[in-house]
Design a protein around this motif. Sequence first.
Motif, PDB file in Angstrom:
ATOM      1  N   PRO A 297       0.836  -1.212   0.000  1.00  0.00           N
ATOM      2  CA  PRO A 297       0.000   0.000   0.000  1.00  0.00           C
ATOM      3  C   PRO A 297       0.866   1.256   0.000  1.00  0.00           C
ATOM      4  O   PRO A 297       1.928   1.301   0.632  1.00  0.00           O
ATOM      5  N   SER A 298       0.406   2.260  -0.713  1.00  0.00           N
ATOM      6  CA  SER A 298       1.140   3.525  -0.846  1.00  0.00           C
ATOM      7  C   SER A 298       0.290   4.671  -0.308  1.00  0.00           C
ATOM      8  O   SER A 298      -0.926   4.672  -0.511  1.00  0.00           O
ATOM      9  N   PRO A 299       0.915   5.636   0.401  1.00  0.00           N
ATOM     10  CA  PRO A 299       2.327   5.832   0.720  1.00  0.00           C
ATOM     11  C   PRO A 299       2.889   4.718   1.619  1.00  0.00           C
ATOM     12  O   PRO A 299       2.176   4.184   2.457  1.00  0.00           O
ATOM     13  N   TYR A 300       4.165   4.438   1.420  1.00  0.00           N
ATOM     14  CA  TYR A 300       4.808   3.305   2.082  1.00  0.00           C
ATOM     15  C   TYR A 300       6.110   3.758   2.732  1.00  0.00           C
ATOM     16  O   TYR A 300       6.715   4.765   2.339  1.00  0.00           O
ATOM     17  N   TRP A 301       6.539   2.990   3.735  1.00  0.00           N
ATOM     18  CA  TRP A 301       7.875   3.230   4.283  1.00  0.00           C
ATOM     19  C   TRP A 301       8.889   2.894   3.199  1.00  0.00           C
ATOM     20  O   TRP A 301       8.796   1.856   2.527  1.00  0.00           O
ATOM     21  N   THR A 302       9.853   3.777   3.023  1.00  0.00           N
ATOM     22  CA  THR A 302      10.762   3.729   1.878  1.00  0.00           C
ATOM     23  C   THR A 302      11.520   2.404   1.731  1.00  0.00           C
ATOM     24  O   THR A 302      11.877   1.999   0.627  1.00  0.00           O
ATOM     25  N   THR A 303      11.749   1.683   2.831  1.00  0.00           N
ATOM     26  CA  THR A 303      12.537   0.455   2.779  1.00  0.00           C
ATOM     27  C   THR A 303      11.750  -0.731   2.230  1.00  0.00           C
ATOM     28  O   THR A 303      12.345  -1.678   1.706  1.00  0.00           O
ATOM     29  N   PHE A 304      10.418  -0.708   2.316  1.00  0.00           N
ATOM     30  CA  PHE A 304       9.641  -1.855   1.842  1.00  0.00           C
ATOM     31  C   PHE A 304       9.944  -2.197   0.378  1.00  0.00           C
ATOM     32  O   PHE A 304      10.356  -3.315   0.073  1.00  0.00           O
ATOM     33  N   PRO A 305       9.723  -1.263  -0.558  1.00  0.00           N
ATOM     34  CA  PRO A 305       9.996  -1.631  -1.958  1.00  0.00           C
ATOM     35  C   PRO A 305      11.474  -1.873  -2.240  1.00  0.00           C
ATOM     36  O   PRO A 305      11.813  -2.717  -3.085  1.00  0.00           O
ATOM     37  N   ALA A 306      12.355  -1.151  -1.531  1.00  0.00           N
ATOM     38  CA  ALA A 306      13.788  -1.333  -1.775  1.00  0.00           C
ATOM     39  C   ALA A 306      14.215  -2.768  -1.474  1.00  0.00           C
ATOM     40  O   ALA A 306      14.963  -3.386  -2.249  1.00  0.00           O
ATOM     41  N   GLN A 307      13.727  -3.311  -0.376  1.00  0.00           N
ATOM     42  CA  GLN A 307      14.144  -4.667  -0.018  1.00  0.00           C
ATOM     43  C   GLN A 307      13.524  -5.715  -0.937  1.00  0.00           C
ATOM     44  O   GLN A 307      14.139  -6.745  -1.217  1.00  0.00           O
ATOM     45  N   VAL A 308      12.306  -5.464  -1.408  1.00  0.00           N
ATOM     46  CA  VAL A 308      11.699  -6.368  -2.387  1.00  0.00           C
ATOM     47  C   VAL A 308      12.550  -6.398  -3.653  1.00  0.00           C
ATOM     48  O   VAL A 308      12.823  -7.478  -4.216  1.00  0.00           O
ATOM     49  N   LEU A 309      12.985  -5.229  -4.108  1.00  0.00           N
ATOM     50  CA  LEU A 309      13.834  -5.168  -5.295  1.00  0.00           C
ATOM     51  C   LEU A 309      15.165  -5.880  -5.085  1.00  0.00           C
ATOM     52  O   LEU A 309      15.640  -6.600  -5.960  1.00  0.00           O
ATOM     53  N   ILE A 310      15.772  -5.687  -3.915  1.00  0.00           N
ATOM     54  CA  ILE A 310      17.045  -6.353  -3.626  1.00  0.00           C
ATOM     55  C   ILE A 310      16.880  -7.867  -3.689  1.00  0.00           C
ATOM     56  O   ILE A 310      17.779  -8.593  -4.156  1.00  0.00           O
ATOM     57  N   ALA A 311      15.733  -8.368  -3.243  1.00  0.00           N
ATOM     58  CA  ALA A 311      15.471  -9.811  -3.241  1.00  0.00           C
ATOM     59  C   ALA A 311      15.077 -10.334  -4.624  1.00  0.00           C
ATOM     60  O   ALA A 311      14.837 -11.536  -4.776  1.00  0.00           O
ATOM     61  N   GLY A 312      14.998  -9.447  -5.608  1.00  0.00           N
ATOM     62  CA  GLY A 312      14.646  -9.870  -6.962  1.00  0.00           C
ATOM     63  C   GLY A 312      13.175  -9.792  -7.262  1.00  0.00           C
ATOM     64  O   GLY A 312      12.732 -10.200  -8.348  1.00  0.00           O
ATOM     65  N   GLY A 313      12.378  -9.284  -6.321  1.00  0.00           N
ATOM     66  CA  GLY A 313      10.953  -9.183  -6.529  1.00  0.00           C
ATOM     67  C   GLY A 313      10.546  -7.883  -7.192  1.00  0.00           C
ATOM     68  O   GLY A 313      11.380  -7.032  -7.534  1.00  0.00           O
ATOM     69  N   ARG A 314       9.241  -7.721  -7.352  1.00  0.00           N
ATOM     70  CA  ARG A 314       8.691  -6.519  -7.983  1.00  0.00           C
ATOM     71  C   ARG A 314       7.633  -5.913  -7.083  1.00  0.00           C
ATOM     72  O   ARG A 314       6.608  -6.547  -6.815  1.00  0.00           O
ATOM     73  N   PRO A 315       7.855  -4.693  -6.574  1.00  0.00           N
ATOM     74  CA  PRO A 315       6.825  -4.034  -5.763  1.00  0.00           C
ATOM     75  C   PRO A 315       5.638  -3.621  -6.628  1.00  0.00           C
ATOM     76  O   PRO A 315       5.815  -3.095  -7.735  1.00  0.00           O
TER      77      PRO A 315
END
Length: 403
Positions: free
Chosen positions: A119-137
């Motif tokens: 859900p957005s607005p989101y804490w900035t680290t949520f999508p960043a860590q998904v991307l690092i893990a290879g996922g797609r926010p």
Amino acid sequence: MLAQRTRLFASSGTAAARAAAKAASDAGKEVIDLTAGEIWSDLAPSIREGALAAIERGENRYTDTVGLRELREALAAKVSRETGQVWHTDEIAVTSGAKQALFNAAMVLLDPGDEVIIPSPYWTTFPAQVLIAGGRPVHVDTRASGFVPRPQELERAITPKTRAIVINTPSNPTGAVYDQITLEHIANLAIRHDLWIIFDECYGAFAHAPHVHHPIVSLVPEVRSRTVIINAYSKTLALTGWRIGYMAGPKSVIDAAKALQSHTTSNPNVIAQHAVLEHLQRGDGSYERRLSDQLAQARRLGLDILSRQTLAPLPSAQGGFYFYLDLGSLLDIGPGSATPRSADDAVNALLAEAGVAGVSGSAFGDHMGLRLSYGITHDKLALGLERLVETFESWTKASRNVA
């Protein structure tokens, strides 16, 4: 040349805002810093005494990778009380703050290409860590629904690639507290579509009446087997710098997180672990009540001051310790005005004109939002918000003159 994954993320927007405030202060400007996600408070006596006692005992060696067994037992008892269910030690991992718990969850649950609904607005680290893990926010905008997602909109975002939903209540940055019915719908949605729920309740101790924080597994016990609970002592005990958090979830998830953590940080800080264990064993809740009272007073003070401005709607601030302002009215200002036209512009102007530092909503996926922390001392909070109100009103008058 850097690894390609470094293109997927930038430094935290909240960290950048803190750095900008410090740079202005170092340059000699008087700055009221409303950026930090932390509470201004002394240590709880039990934390201080537990840490000193551990130092005196010479506690300087490794613990189990996911924390002292005694601490995990105490945390299992805590989660059991809070959820009304029995949790065991092997369902708990102690981590170096909530960020590591979230990172562990992303790394052990996601495969490359998996989608995660945030859900957005989101804490900035949520999508960043998904991307690092290879996922797609996959972001679901909540601005039109009081910053709480509508279950039907979450369901529309689900695809065959969806793996998980991130739920953060009370929310950082918006302060929204998810109601019981919404959480029940989300839990049943996860069950129907075979999804994980990453349930971040780091601000759960600070739901302001009449709002109540509900652990999702308490409402729908069947969702427990697909839920990872994330929490920390950074907020509830004002221990941001001590880096102690935990994750609770199915044993298979905790076992995988333990293996991962053994190759990243190993165990969290041993002195901080003993300090938190001491608090859990003999704390009487008085420190937590004092912290909650302090925030409640700051919230009332801040809302009273913010009610004097007309640029932004008064925030609801249901939980946590942030005022989240909607600066959408700036878009209505004519192009001939020097008044800011976005949250980024507003943040820069507030720092330059008023010496007030906030965090632009662009860090949270919302280019018209502004986050202000009320975890600071009451005198500084009052001064900072009074300056902000004065500046907002000067922008409003300037826009009327242009019109």
